[in-house]
Design a protein around this motif. Structure first.
Motif, PDB file in Angstrom:
ATOM      1  N   LEU A 139       1.065  -0.962  -0.029  1.00  0.00           N
ATOM      2  CA  LEU A 139       0.080   0.047   0.024  1.00  0.00           C
ATOM      3  C   LEU A 139       0.701   1.340  -0.101  1.00  0.00           C
ATOM      4  O   LEU A 139       1.993   1.454   0.789  1.00  0.00           O
ATOM      5  CB  LEU A 139      -0.925   0.052   1.169  1.00  0.00           C
ATOM      6  N   PRO A 140       0.503   2.191  -0.651  1.00  0.00           N
ATOM      7  CA  PRO A 140       0.965   3.634  -0.593  1.00  0.00           C
ATOM      8  C   PRO A 140       0.701   4.203   0.773  1.00  0.00           C
ATOM      9  O   PRO A 140      -0.236   4.263   1.195  1.00  0.00           O
ATOM     10  CB  PRO A 140       0.622   4.219  -1.688  1.00  0.00           C
ATOM     11  N   TYR A 141       1.637   4.827   1.369  1.00  0.00           N
ATOM     12  CA  TYR A 141       1.390   5.540   2.452  1.00  0.00           C
ATOM     13  C   TYR A 141       1.980   7.153   2.460  1.00  0.00           C
ATOM     14  O   TYR A 141       1.296   8.164   2.959  1.00  0.00           O
ATOM     15  CB  TYR A 141       2.006   4.948   3.797  1.00  0.00           C
ATOM     16  N   ALA A 142       3.132   7.466   1.959  1.00  0.00           N
ATOM     17  CA  ALA A 142       3.513   8.701   1.876  1.00  0.00           C
ATOM     18  C   ALA A 142       2.634   9.575   0.860  1.00  0.00           C
ATOM     19  O   ALA A 142       2.377   9.123   0.075  1.00  0.00           O
ATOM     20  CB  ALA A 142       4.992   8.666   1.379  1.00  0.00           C
ATOM     21  N   SER A 143       2.297  10.664   1.353  1.00  0.00           N
ATOM     22  CA  SER A 143       1.302  11.626   0.519  1.00  0.00           C
ATOM     23  C   SER A 143       2.155  12.614  -0.163  1.00  0.00           C
ATOM     24  O   SER A 143       3.153  13.040   0.377  1.00  0.00           O
ATOM     25  CB  SER A 143       0.508  12.404   1.775  1.00  0.00           C
ATOM     26  N   THR A 144       1.644  12.751  -1.428  1.00  0.00           N
ATOM     27  CA  THR A 144       2.202  13.907  -2.299  1.00  0.00           C
ATOM     28  C   THR A 144       1.400  14.917  -2.503  1.00  0.00           C
ATOM     29  O   THR A 144       1.846  16.028  -2.619  1.00  0.00           O
ATOM     30  CB  THR A 144       2.290  13.066  -3.740  1.00  0.00           C
ATOM     31  N   ASP A 145      -0.185  14.854  -2.153  1.00  0.00           N
ATOM     32  CA  ASP A 145      -0.892  16.160  -2.395  1.00  0.00           C
ATOM     33  C   ASP A 145      -0.769  16.661  -3.522  1.00  0.00           C
ATOM     34  O   ASP A 145      -1.130  17.799  -3.844  1.00  0.00           O
ATOM     35  CB  ASP A 145      -0.564  16.907  -1.203  1.00  0.00           C
ATOM     36  N   LYS A 146      -0.355  16.008  -4.814  1.00  0.00           N
ATOM     37  CA  LYS A 146       0.003  16.376  -6.006  1.00  0.00           C
ATOM     38  C   LYS A 146      -1.010  15.845  -6.922  1.00  0.00           C
ATOM     39  O   LYS A 146      -1.196  16.291  -8.139  1.00  0.00           O
ATOM     40  CB  LYS A 146       1.309  16.285  -6.328  1.00  0.00           C
ATOM     41  N   GLY A 147      -1.615  14.603  -6.804  1.00  0.00           N
ATOM     42  CA  GLY A 147      -2.459  14.012  -7.837  1.00  0.00           C
ATOM     43  C   GLY A 147      -3.524  14.723  -8.414  1.00  0.00           C
ATOM     44  O   GLY A 147      -4.354  15.185  -7.491  1.00  0.00           O
ATOM     45  N   GLN A 148      -3.519  14.967  -9.733  1.00  0.00           N
ATOM     46  CA  GLN A 148      -4.517  15.441 -10.257  1.00  0.00           C
ATOM     47  C   GLN A 148      -5.705  14.495 -10.760  1.00  0.00           C
ATOM     48  O   GLN A 148      -5.240  13.725 -11.676  1.00  0.00           O
ATOM     49  CB  GLN A 148      -4.221  16.416 -11.354  1.00  0.00           C
ATOM     50  N   VAL A 149      -7.010  14.751 -10.470  1.00  0.00           N
ATOM     51  CA  VAL A 149      -8.069  13.493 -10.768  1.00  0.00           C
ATOM     52  C   VAL A 149      -9.246  14.421 -11.482  1.00  0.00           C
ATOM     53  O   VAL A 149      -9.863  15.315 -10.707  1.00  0.00           O
ATOM     54  CB  VAL A 149      -8.244  12.881  -9.695  1.00  0.00           C
TER      55      VAL A 149
END
Length: 675
Positions: free
Chosen positions: A34-44
């Motif tokens: 699972l991914p844990y570290a957050s980028t807060d960058k993903g554009q959806v």
């Protein structure tokens, strides 16, 4: 690659301390894929009209963990082409497009993209699950213990529910959704009727609410005598109108609390569990009665075929003998759940012939992810090769289940590398055409090391270690088709001599190995129990002959003379000695592989696995020394001098009795003090 980097960093901080009470490290308790570290960058960008809690999760995962091109989510009407819960992904340098006919397909597509950020770059990729039902079976008891569990106590804190909810419940759901698992049987097949009480159903409903947005339905194992225990009915006869009424009312009660409840798993008339045969009825009578109660709610009954009578007949034949005559007599919402092998989750078994004998009945495979017979939480045994071997013989069937290896340990699975088996089960349940090597490569590169920063020879050695580990266990425990040589009860360590007063013969190793002055193995040929007769042609004839039977199953199907010449030119006895020694040497090789990988693995994780590999090597020698010296008493043939010179005396090994239960794995310290 950024995805791999942050998973690597997080994993190095986690999956370390089996059973540790220390919760100071916020990274502990993570699940390796699972991914844990957050980028807060993903554009959806989501197409208009697509909205649900499941879509919210998909968007949250992308926004928090995706740092590639913008992702566009589309609902497609092309569901027949993609398949239920399936998805399609295509991407370019400027955008990624995920298409699915339903919300769950979108979520699965998101997790597939996060798992493989290059997915769809070389052209549109389409995937859909091979099986509609992909379940974990938890053998968790209401008192918190786990039968055949080696990773701590139960994840479900029944005493705290419904008022207190662990954050691990949602993390569990997230982990399963990320690999396509869509159902969980919450309690032990040796079920307490109490799970169907109003008190516990309200607790189950809380878990169902948490799991629902992740596409995971809850199921319950039920005790067939529940009407008698919970409401004092005088009988549980499935044809009794009052019993039918009770189960119908119970089903209505469950669905009023859990509208998407999946159904029941039933262990009946097996190992002392009550069932319809107690009342002169058949398995079909019992299963169909429950199926009728669930049918208005679209629920299913999974009826286990793990049955064996105390008669002298070959235990490997029992499931076939009881269930094959009932083919075509089960309701259409009944699925017969069959263990992958005909006996009991041994390190190697041929496939259960019942899979080939139920043409008019839905069947499902039951694998064991928890390592009851493969060294508990102390041995590295990557199980995907066992399961892909099964798929080589058996396809298709209708659903799939795995007995979970999950507990409340910080690392979830006891052995920190055993998460790979949970992961592999989910991936194969989604796509049984995947190879064990492909899945190991996926898991290693996400969970253990940064593939790009690890020397190729080190990485390939790690990959080889995983992919050969189950075969190594077979070699040092039970090669050439030997089976069930384990210590009584807890199934840890060798006891081919075991003889427990009052025990059923088919609970004891001598029933299976049948060593004598002539040879070794269980004669299941036409001149023996004729278990080969349950297999279809041409496999039946192949298995029936010593000359054509695959050597990995030789002693399963034949009592073979000690002097029999194997394909290698060695005698059976020589081949047996070589196999046991080969298993020991493979574990020594794994220690060397692990040592070379030390610079690329966190110190805590490295030390943990190093200790377990040392235990595994001692256990491998224990198995080799005990089995070869015991069987040498019958073969009257010498053990090669280079092996015999380092063996501990058989008399000493026969005095070892481990004070462990079905619910706990022996620690290395305990083993060292007793062995």
């Amino acid at each position: 690659m950024r995805h791999i980097k942050f998973l690597y960093i997080i994993f190095l901080l986690s999956l370390i301390s089996c059973g540790s009470a220390d919760t100071g490290n916020a990274a502990k308790g993570t699940i390796s894929w699972l991914p844990y570290a957050s980028t807060d960058k993903g554009q959806v960008c989501v197409d208009e009209g697509i909205s649900s809690p499941t879509i919210d999760i998909a968007c949250r995962e992308l926004r928090g963990h995706w740092d590639g091109a913008p992702v566009n989510i589309h609902r497609t009407t092309d569901g027949d082409a993609i398949g239920k819960n399936g998805f399609a992904i295509s991407q370019s340098d400027s955008q990624v497009d995920i298409y699915a006919p339903d919300d769950l397909g979108i979520l699965y597509g998101v997790y597939a993209l996060l798992r493989n950020p290059e997915l769809g770059r070389d052209g549109r990729v389409e995937e859909s699950p091979f099986y509609d039902l992909r379940l974990l079976n938890h053998w968790d008891n209401l008192n918190g213990t786990i039968e055949r569990g080696y990773a701590g106590k139960s994840l479900w804190k029944w005493e705290e529910l419904p008022d207190s909810v662990s954050p691990r419940y949602e993390e569990y759901a997230r982990a399963n959704a990320a690999i396509g698992i869509n159902g969980a049987v919450l309690n032990n097949v040796n079920a307490s009727p109490k799970i169907l009480s109003e008190e516990y159903l309200k607790k189950v409903a809380v878990l169902a609410d948490i799991f629902r947005p992740y596409g995971i339905k809850v199921y319950l194992s039920v005790n067939f005598a529940s009407p008698m225990v919970l409401d004092s009915l005088p009988t549980a006869d499935p044809l009794n109108p009052e019993v039918v009424k009770w189960w119908t009312g119970k089903a209505d009660e469950i669905y009023s609390l859990i509208p998407d409840f999946g159904g029941f798993l039933v262990k009946a008339n097996s190992e002392g569990q009550p069932g319809p045969m107690d009342f002169g009825r058949t398995h079909a009578d019992g299963a169909n009665m429950l199926a009728e109660a669930l049918k208005p709610h679209d629920g299913v009954v999974m009826w286990r075929a793990f049955v064996y009578s105390p008669a002298d007949a070959d235990r490997a034949k029992q499931a076939y003998l009881e269930f094959q005559p009932l083919d075509g007599k089960f309701a259409d919402n009944v699925i017969i759940q069959i263990k992958n092998g005909p006996v009991d989750f041994q390190p190697r078994e041929p496939y259960s012939p019942l899979f080939s004998a139920m043409a008019q009945t839905d069947v499902m495979a039951e694998f064991q992810i928890t390592q009851e017979y493969l060294g508990h939480a102390n041995h590295l045994a990557y199980l995907a090769p066992m399961w892909t071997e099964f798929f080589d013989y058996v396809q298709p069937f209708d659903a799939i289940a795995g007995v979970a290896n999950i507990g409340d340990d910080d690392n979830w699975t006891g052995h920190p590398l055993a998460q790979a088996n949970w992961y592999a089960f989910g991936r194969l349940a989604w796509n049984p055409q995947l190879t064990s090597t492909q899945i190991a490569d996926e898991w290693l590169s996400m969970a253990l090391v940064d593939k790009a920063r690890t020397p190729e020879d080190v990485y390939e050695s790690l990959l080889g270690m995983f992919d050969t580990s189950r075969e190594a266990v077979v070699d040092y425990m039970m090669p050439l088709g030997l089976h069930h040589l384990f210590a009584f009860g807890h199934h840890y360590g060798p006891e081919p001599w075991c003889d427990v007063e009052g025990a059923r013969p088919d609970w004891l190793p001598k029933y299976y190995h049948r060593a004598d002055s002539i040879g070794l193995g269980f004669d299941r040929s036409p001149s023996g129990s004729n278990a080969v007769g349950q297999y279809p042609e041409p496999l039946r004839s192949q298995l029936a002959s010593v000359e054509t039977c695959p050597e990995e199953f030789l002693l399963w199907f034949h009592h073979v003379p000690w002097s029999h010449r194997m394909k290698s030119g060695n005698t059976l006895w020589e081949e047996l000695c070589i196999a046991y020694q080969r298993g020991v040497e493979k574990v020594e090789e794994y220690q060397q592989t692990w040592e070379k990988a030390e610079p690329y693995i966190s110190p805590e994780l490295y030390a943990d696995v190093e200790t377990r590999l040392a235990t595994q090597l001692k256990d491998a020698k224990w198995w080799r020394d005990a089995c070869l010296q015991y069987f040498a008493q019958y073969s009257k043939m010498p053990i090669p001098a280079e092996i015999a010179s380092e063996m501990r005396p058989l008399e000493e090994l026969m005095k070892i009795h481990l004070p462990i239960t079905n619910y706990k794995s022996p620690t290395p310290a305990l083993l060292d003090s007793l062995r």
